[in-house]
Design an enzyme around this catalytic site. Structure first.
Site, PDB file in Angstrom:
ATOM      1  N   CYS A   1      12.880 -59.638  33.696  1.00  0.00           N
ATOM      2  CA  CYS A   1      12.317 -60.312  32.526  1.00  0.00           C
ATOM      3  C   CYS A   1      11.725 -61.666  32.899  1.00  0.00           C
ATOM      4  CB  CYS A   1      13.375 -60.461  31.441  1.00  0.00           C
ATOM      5  SG  CYS A   1      14.905 -61.250  31.998  1.00  0.00           S
TER       6      CYS A   1
ATOM      7  N   HIS B   1      18.599 -63.879  29.859  1.00  0.00           N
ATOM      8  CA  HIS B   1      17.377 -63.134  29.552  1.00  0.00           C
ATOM      9  C   HIS B   1      16.227 -64.101  29.295  1.00  0.00           C
ATOM     10  CE1 HIS B   1      15.001 -59.728  28.346  1.00  0.00           C
ATOM     11  NE2 HIS B   1      14.755 -60.248  27.156  1.00  0.00           N
TER      12      HIS B   1
END
EC number: 3.4.19.12
Length: 829
Positions: free
Chosen positions: A336, A779
């Protein structure tokens, strides 16, 4: 002459579908071709084209070269045919795949997946796959899949693709041996008939078979929901015999990989002596062909299917976006950070104009999957063309399934491989620091421009838009004389002041439950962070002009960038571990004015210190640490003297390398000795000791880079070795390059800098946000301001969320701005 490749629409129908089909035909190339099945180490590109993102799932399918296993699309872009012409590889297999639709019986719950109970769903169960062998040179399809051609086609269809290999690395657990595999005792050897290896000893199941390495019993795997997968005979054998270790036969490969499971530990393990243990039962691993997915591969499918979907109430309410500029990037497993940075970069006109050129030809390239220019153009085409930003076919919204039909996303596996190649961190599949990735990627892009200029038109470095100059002014507190130095930079990394709010102000108190209340921090503005970075400070240096000890030092902008990248560092050392704290940073997105930070240069009443004298040591070659890197290290709690020594030893650029050096040299007797006292910064232009150059040469380092390392580290051998390992791309210096430093300094002197008189007003265009207490976990997502299609407001910009493959209107943008990790501002014209 080979034709160039065009990434764009071609009006001529040269696709594989236009080839005449001669059922079970043969051609001279099929019988005479020097081809072989792919080895486990070969990259097989059979999922998407190496030049664009057209894939095996598109109607025309994908052509996989039977000579080199390159994947080429065979629709209107005809990259498969162009590869055949350029490489002289006439034979290819066209593969077309369609997803099967499965119906679940009324009232039947979904399968619950657990470790070692994952159904080995085969390609045949998931997809309808069609393949056709054709020869481009003869212009015929439908060639017989027999003999050597049949073996290669079968190997291509069964091989792990390049993308799948990357995904396996991403999710692969760090498995180790255990006492049961290391001390495995086997019963007397015997030859197991090959027929007995084809089915379970207690039933007729022929898949998901596990061989007991202790006694050679073959049992089927665990029973799964619905009665598929196995009858538990392997587990029952373990319970009856107490034999702990088994290997899954279908997962065996010729290079020694296989699923090993220890039932005593109830964990996946590795067996260092697997080849010997299998030979004990007459099984030659070199003859084995993998026929089933490994546990890791099956876990990949489950993780990618379920883990990354927005299933919370807030996520479900987001409005999906599709089309040009709104295409998502699939999470390859801990990728990510890469997706967020790429979305931010390709939303910038400089990167879009440089790499998205649908009408420009790509010259013949032997291995397009390994060419950075091609892969950057491929990603630009994927993100900006709108060709791939469509709702995914795997999720259909309905009353029973209220889930939004998000995109499937593009998998930039080839670009990720190139970015990480040779890098100790980005070559792994662990989560990484998004800001460090940005710096690394910008460096790679700049390096690639020279090679691109010889092959492409109108090549310009998009990273130039990030560059600006900071001017450092040292002013003697005694005589008032000044010394100016200019440094070129591509970003600003600022420390965020961390001030905790009193516990009583928190909305959640300790009395609410037994948990420790969450810490809250005093909000700061981004302007405050820049104020602290550019504030004047007092430094203890000796003036060569008057002998006074004491200077003020300040860094201000000499020039301003078009794109201003700011890294907000919210870290503090907690138990010797850098920990990210959620300090809110308030940003004015419409008008961030940097005029107050413009350097006035040398004022009329200021006298500059002579060039042959420098504040600090009286010599022009005194070591001056990189201000940004020094501040980053000091913010982590290291003393200034140690930080300076670390930067001096590692090239004065990379804070990560300096941090590693600090941890490795904590016990050095001179770790707290200032560089000026130890002589570390005064090597200057002195020639390197020939004996030390020779000693480094015996370690494998070339003489030019050895001389450069010794010069950069003051002649210290140990630090020179550290410097060499942290600067693998160093060019080195020749023996007669004594004046090179002065020449370079003269070229970069402030008097020759381009004057920047334009207003320095900026607006916020994109942010990269991170959730988690460590930059190496958590994330990353990106928010980008874009013109969202709206006939009523065609020029209205909205914040758009890029969360891996999901693209939606960014409802949380205002809140996320406060906790962004990287800010991208654009200079107003």
């Amino acid at each position: 002459m080979a034709a160039p490749i065009k990434v764009g629409k071609d009006s001529i129908d040269l696709s594989v579908s236009s080839l005449p089909i001669a059922t079970m035909a043969t051609c001279p190339h099929a019988s005479a071709a020097d081809i072989r099945p792919p080895k486990p180490s070969d990259n097989v590109y059979r999922e998407d084209c190496t030049v664009c993102f057209d894939s095996i799932d598109d109607a025309p399918g994908l052509d996989v070269c039977l000579h080199c296993f390159n994947g080429g699309c065979c629709g209107e872009r005809i990259h498969g045919r162009l590869h055949a012409q350029q490489a002289g590889h006439p034979l290819a297999v066209n593969i077309r795949r369609t997803r099967k639709r499965k119906q679940r019986a009324e009232g039947e719950p979904p399968e619950k997946i657990s470790k070692l109970a994952i159904k080995a769903e085969t390609e045949e169960e998931k997809y309808d796959t069609q393949s056709d062998v054709h020869c481009y040179e003869c212009g015929i399809g439908g060639l017989a899949k027999e003999g050597k051609v049949g073996e290669v086609v079968d190997g291509v269809l069964k091989a792990n693709t390049f993308a799948k290999q990357e995904e396996v690395k991403a999710w692969e657990q760090e498995m180790t041996a255990c006492e049961h595999t290391l001390c495995l005792e086997q019963e007397p050897p015997r030859q197991i008939p090959s027929g007995d290896l084809g089915h379970c000893t207690k039933c007729d199941l022929k898949e998901n078979l596990w061989l007991c390495l202790t006694c050679g019993n073959l049992g089927c795997g665990r029973t799964q929901w619905g009665g598929t997968g196995g009858n538990n005979h392997g587990v029952e054998h373990t319970k009856e015999s107490n034999h702990p270790v088994a290997v899954k036969l279908g997962s065996l490969t010729a290079d020694g990989n296989a699923d090993i499971y220890c039932y005593a530990c109830d964990e996946e393990r590795v067996d260092p002596e697997l080849v010997t243990h299998l030979q004990h039962w007459g099984i030659n691993i070199a003859d084995r062909v993998k026929t089933e997915k490994s546990i890791t591969e099956m876990q990949i499918e489950q993780n990618l299917t379920w883990e990354f979907r927005m299933v919370d109430e807030k996520g479900q309410g987001m409005k999906p976006l599709f089309g040009a500029g709104f295409t998502g990037l699939k999470n390859l497993g801990n990728s990510c950070y890469l997706a967020s940075v790429l979305q931010s970069l390709f939303a910038m006109p400089e990167f879009a104009h440089r790499y998205y050129r649908p009408d420009e030809m790509i010259p013949p390239i032997a291995k397009p999957a390994e060419d950075l220019e091609v892969q950057l153009r491929k990603v630009a085409d994927g993100l900006l063309s709108g060709r791939y930003g469509q709702p995914g076919s795997d999720v259909q919204a309905s009353e029973e399934v209220p889930e939004q039909p998000w995109q499937s996303g593009l998998a930039p596996a080839m670009l990720k491989h190139l970015i990480g190649r040779g890098h100790s961190e980005f070559s792994t599949m662990r989560q990484q620091d998004g800001f460090e990735l940005l710096l690394h990627l910008l460096k790679l892009v700049t390096r690639s421009q020279a090679a691109a200029q010889g092959q492409y038109k109108d090549v310009s470095d998009p990273v130039e838009a990030f560059r600006f100059s900071m001017e450092q002014k040292l002013k003697c507190l005694g005589c008032g004389k000044v010394k100016l130095r200019t440094d070129e930079m591509e970003n600003l990394s600022v420390a965020v002041p961390i001030k905790r709010l009193p516990q009583g102000t928190s909305a959640k108190s300790a009395s609410d439950n037994d948990e420790k209340p969450k810490e809250e921090f005093e909000p700061v503005t981004l302007r405050q962070c820049v104020d602290e970075f550019t504030a004047a400070e007092h430094v203890e240096l000796n003036c060569a002009g008057c002998g006074n000890k004491g200077f003020t030092k300040q860094q201000l902008f000499k020039t301003f960038p078009t794109i201003f990248a700011v890294n907000a560092r919210r870290f503090e050392i907690v138990n010797w571990v850098p920990t990210k704290q959620d300090v809110p940073v308030i940003v004015d997105e419409e008008d961030f004015d940097l005029e107050a930070y413009r350097s006035p240069g040398k004022l009329p009443d200021e006298e500059e210190l002579p060039d042959d004298q420098d504040a600090g040591s009286g010599a022009s070659n005194a070591f001056v640490p990189n201000e940004t890197a020094l501040e980053m290290l000091m913010s982590m709690g290291f003393p200034k003297v140690r930080c300076e020594r670390a930067l001096h030893a590692t090239g004065n650029q990379d804070p990560e390398a300096a941090t590693q050096w600090l941890f490795e040299h904590m016990e050095d007797p001179d770790i707290d000795t200032p560089l000026s006292a130890s002589g570390g910064g005064g090597a200057g232009n002195a020639s390197a000791d020939p004996e030390k150059v020779e000693n480094l040469g015996m370690m494998g380092f070339a003489a030019p880079v050895a001389r450069q390392a010794l010069k950069e580290t003051g002649g210290d051998m140990e630090r020179a070795v550290d410097w060499l390992f942290s600067h693998p791309d160093a060019q080195g210096i020749s023996e007669d390059a004594g004046d090179s430093a002065e020449t370079a300094a003269a070229a970069d002197s402030p008097g020759k800098m381009e004057v920047d008189n334009k207003p320095a007003h900026y607006s916020l265009k994109s942010i990269v946000c991170h959730k988690g207490s460590s930059i190496h976990a958590g994330h990353y997502v990106a928010f980008v301001r874009k013109n969202v299609p709206d006939p009523a407001h065609p020029d209205n910009e909205e914040w758009v969320l890029f969360n891996d493959e999901k693209v939606a209107l960014g409802a949380d943008a205002e809140e996320m701005k406060k906790f962004a990790y990287i800010y991208f501002f654009r200079r107003k014209v």
